[in-house]
Design a protein around this motif. Structure first.
Motif, PDB file in Angstrom:
ATOM      1  N   THR A  86       0.815  -1.215   0.000  1.00 44.32           N
ATOM      2  CA  THR A  86       0.000   0.000   0.000  1.00 44.32           C
ATOM      3  C   THR A  86       0.850   1.267   0.000  1.00 44.32           C
ATOM      4  OG1 THR A  86      -0.234  -0.122   2.408  1.00 44.32           O
ATOM      5  CG2 THR A  86      -2.021  -1.053   1.090  1.00 44.32           C
ATOM      6  N   ALA A  87       2.031   1.224   0.598  1.00 41.26           N
ATOM      7  CA  ALA A  87       2.886   2.418   0.600  1.00 41.26           C
ATOM      8  C   ALA A  87       3.352   2.757  -0.817  1.00 41.26           C
ATOM      9  CB  ALA A  87       4.087   2.225   1.521  1.00 41.26           C
ATOM     10  N   ALA A  88       3.690   1.742  -1.607  1.00 44.39           N
ATOM     11  CA  ALA A  88       4.123   1.981  -2.993  1.00 44.39           C
ATOM     12  C   ALA A  88       2.952   2.477  -3.835  1.00 44.39           C
ATOM     13  CB  ALA A  88       4.702   0.704  -3.599  1.00 44.39           C
ATOM     14  N   ILE A  89       1.783   1.888  -3.619  1.00 42.34           N
ATOM     15  CA  ILE A  89       0.607   2.298  -4.386  1.00 42.34           C
ATOM     16  C   ILE A  89       0.223   3.733  -4.020  1.00 42.34           C
ATOM     17  CG2 ILE A  89      -1.842   1.828  -4.773  1.00 42.34           C
ATOM     18  CD1 ILE A  89      -1.086  -1.183  -4.268  1.00 42.34           C
ATOM     19  N   ALA A  90       0.290   4.045  -2.730  1.00 48.57           N
ATOM     20  CA  ALA A  90      -0.041   5.407  -2.285  1.00 48.57           C
ATOM     21  C   ALA A  90       0.947   6.426  -2.852  1.00 48.57           C
ATOM     22  CB  ALA A  90      -0.057   5.472  -0.763  1.00 48.57           C
ATOM     23  N   LEU A  91       2.220   6.053  -2.935  1.00 50.76           N
ATOM     24  CA  LEU A  91       3.217   6.956  -3.498  1.00 50.76           C
ATOM     25  C   LEU A  91       2.917   7.237  -4.968  1.00 50.76           C
ATOM     26  CD1 LEU A  91       5.839   8.521  -3.081  1.00 50.76           C
ATOM     27  CD2 LEU A  91       7.083   6.437  -3.685  1.00 50.76           C
ATOM     28  N   GLY A  92       2.602   6.189  -5.713  1.00 53.07           N
ATOM     29  CA  GLY A  92       2.232   6.380  -7.115  1.00 53.07           C
ATOM     30  C   GLY A  92       0.957   7.193  -7.250  1.00 53.07           C
ATOM     31  N   ALA A  93       0.018   6.937  -6.358  1.00 54.66           N
ATOM     32  CA  ALA A  93      -1.245   7.666  -6.397  1.00 54.66           C
ATOM     33  C   ALA A  93      -1.033   9.142  -6.089  1.00 54.66           C
ATOM     34  CB  ALA A  93      -2.226   7.047  -5.413  1.00 54.66           C
ATOM     35  N   ALA A  94      -0.066   9.432  -5.223  1.00 54.64           N
ATOM     36  CA  ALA A  94       0.216  10.834  -4.900  1.00 54.64           C
ATOM     37  C   ALA A  94       0.645  11.596  -6.145  1.00 54.64           C
ATOM     38  CB  ALA A  94       1.298  10.918  -3.822  1.00 54.64           C
ATOM     39  N   ARG A  97      -2.453  12.289  -8.046  1.00 58.77           N
ATOM     40  CA  ARG A  97      -3.297  13.278  -7.381  1.00 58.77           C
ATOM     41  C   ARG A  97      -2.960  14.697  -7.836  1.00 58.77           C
ATOM     42  NH1 ARG A  97      -2.495  12.987  -1.453  1.00 58.77           N
ATOM     43  NH2 ARG A  97      -2.094  10.846  -1.999  1.00 58.77           N
ATOM     44  N   VAL A  98      -1.724  14.929  -8.176  1.00 61.63           N
ATOM     45  CA  VAL A  98      -1.315  16.248  -8.659  1.00 61.63           C
ATOM     46  C   VAL A  98      -2.015  16.556  -9.978  1.00 61.63           C
ATOM     47  CG1 VAL A  98       0.659  17.561  -9.519  1.00 61.63           C
ATOM     48  CG2 VAL A  98       0.903  16.125  -7.502  1.00 61.63           C
ATOM     49  N   ARG A  99      -2.264  15.526 -10.752  1.00 63.80           N
ATOM     50  CA  ARG A  99      -2.848  15.716 -12.090  1.00 63.80           C
ATOM     51  C   ARG A  99      -4.372  15.626 -12.111  1.00 63.80           C
ATOM     52  NH1 ARG A  99       1.622  12.594 -12.465  1.00 63.80           N
ATOM     53  NH2 ARG A  99       3.323  13.422 -13.682  1.00 63.80           N
ATOM     54  N   MET A 100      -4.960  14.957 -11.111  1.00 64.17           N
ATOM     55  CA  MET A 100      -6.407  14.748 -11.109  1.00 64.17           C
ATOM     56  C   MET A 100      -7.012  15.293  -9.825  1.00 64.17           C
ATOM     57  SD  MET A 100      -7.047  10.906 -12.487  1.00 64.17           S
ATOM     58  CE  MET A 100      -5.993  10.074 -11.326  1.00 64.17           C
ATOM     59  N   PRO A 101      -8.067  16.078  -9.927  1.00 63.49           N
ATOM     60  CA  PRO A 101      -8.734  16.532  -8.714  1.00 63.49           C
ATOM     61  C   PRO A 101      -9.371  15.355  -7.983  1.00 63.49           C
ATOM     62  CG  PRO A 101      -9.569  17.686 -10.660  1.00 63.49           C
ATOM     63  CD  PRO A 101      -8.636  16.628 -11.122  1.00 63.49           C
ATOM     64  N   LEU A 102      -9.283  15.360  -6.662  1.00 67.20           N
ATOM     65  CA  LEU A 102      -9.814  14.280  -5.846  1.00 67.20           C
ATOM     66  C   LEU A 102     -11.326  14.158  -5.980  1.00 67.20           C
ATOM     67  CD1 LEU A 102      -9.021  12.104  -3.865  1.00 67.20           C
ATOM     68  CD2 LEU A 102      -9.279  13.752  -2.012  1.00 67.20           C
ATOM     69  N   ALA A 135      -5.457   6.658  -8.417  1.00 65.06           N
ATOM     70  CA  ALA A 135      -4.574   5.986  -9.373  1.00 65.06           C
ATOM     71  C   ALA A 135      -5.324   4.967 -10.204  1.00 65.06           C
ATOM     72  CB  ALA A 135      -3.418   5.312  -8.627  1.00 65.06           C
ATOM     73  N   VAL A 136      -6.194   4.217  -9.564  1.00 64.35           N
ATOM     74  CA  VAL A 136      -6.918   3.154 -10.259  1.00 64.35           C
ATOM     75  C   VAL A 136      -7.972   3.744 -11.189  1.00 64.35           C
ATOM     76  CG1 VAL A 136      -8.443   1.165  -9.912  1.00 64.35           C
ATOM     77  CG2 VAL A 136      -6.458   1.486  -8.448  1.00 64.35           C
ATOM     78  N   ARG A 137      -8.454   4.934 -10.858  1.00 63.56           N
ATOM     79  CA  ARG A 137      -9.464   5.585 -11.673  1.00 63.56           C
ATOM     80  C   ARG A 137      -9.050   5.689 -13.138  1.00 63.56           C
ATOM     81  NH1 ARG A 137      -9.796  11.217 -12.684  1.00 63.56           N
ATOM     82  NH2 ARG A 137     -11.715  11.647 -13.743  1.00 63.56           N
ATOM     83  N   GLU A 138      -7.824   6.081 -13.354  1.00 57.77           N
ATOM     84  CA  GLU A 138      -7.330   6.234 -14.725  1.00 57.77           C
ATOM     85  C   GLU A 138      -7.239   4.888 -15.434  1.00 57.77           C
ATOM     86  OE1 GLU A 138      -6.115   7.950 -18.203  1.00 57.77           O
ATOM     87  OE2 GLU A 138      -6.976   8.908 -16.441  1.00 57.77           O
ATOM     88  N   ILE A 139      -6.810   3.870 -14.706  1.00 55.89           N
ATOM     89  CA  ILE A 139      -6.655   2.536 -15.289  1.00 55.89           C
ATOM     90  C   ILE A 139      -7.995   1.968 -15.724  1.00 55.89           C
ATOM     91  CG2 ILE A 139      -5.967   0.140 -14.824  1.00 55.89           C
ATOM     92  CD1 ILE A 139      -3.931   1.383 -12.790  1.00 55.89           C
TER      93      ILE A 139
END
Length: 142
Positions: A86-94, A97-102, A135-139
């Motif tokens: 989850t730490a790696a996934i959260a890092l990628g998601a961060a 997050r810069v590119r997509m509004p929450l 992160a998963v939203r885009e996928i």
């Protein structure tokens, strides 16, 4: 399993003439291990990682142990394999997050666990789960 282009090769060439005292080799190796995982290689054993990175097996074991303790890797239940934690996934998601509004991810987050048949990460905090959703939203084009 093919060996990926190894950033360490460039690093060794760069640092062999003039060592960079600011460069942390262990960190670079840990990040190199994380880069082994992708959509095609979701689970890997330490032998696979050693072959892909060119690192010695004992080095891979120690680095993977550290990455597991910090949440960047986790064991695959019932297998002698590792997957991104989850730490790696959260890092990628961060980064996403810069590119997509929450706000645009909230509808997807409500559908996500069912849509991808993924168990809720109960140990993860709400912010981590929302980051993963981003992160998963885009996928999954939610």
């Amino acid at each position: 399993m093919s060996r990926r282009p190894n950033p360490k090769d460039d690093v060794n060439a760069m640092t062999s003439d003039a060592p960079d005292r600011q460069f942390v080799t262990a960190l670079a190796r840990g990040l190199e291990i994380l880069q082994c995982f992708d959509a095609e290689q979701r689970t890997l054993g330490t032998t696979d990682i050693a072959q892909m990175t060119g690192l010695a097996q004992p080095t891979v074991w120690r680095l993977c142990y550290t990455l597991q303790k910090t949440g960047f890797l986790s064991n695959v239940p019932g297998k002698d394999k590792l997957q991104l934690g989850t730490a790696a996934i959260a890092l990628g998601a961060a980064a996403w997050r810069v590119r997509m509004p929450l706000k645009s991810s909230v509808p997807c987050c409500r559908r996500l666990p069912t849509a991808i048949k993924w168990p809720w990460p109960w140990g993860a905090g709400r912010a981590t789960v929302l980051s993963i959703c981003c992160a998963v939203r885009e996928i999954h084009r939610c």
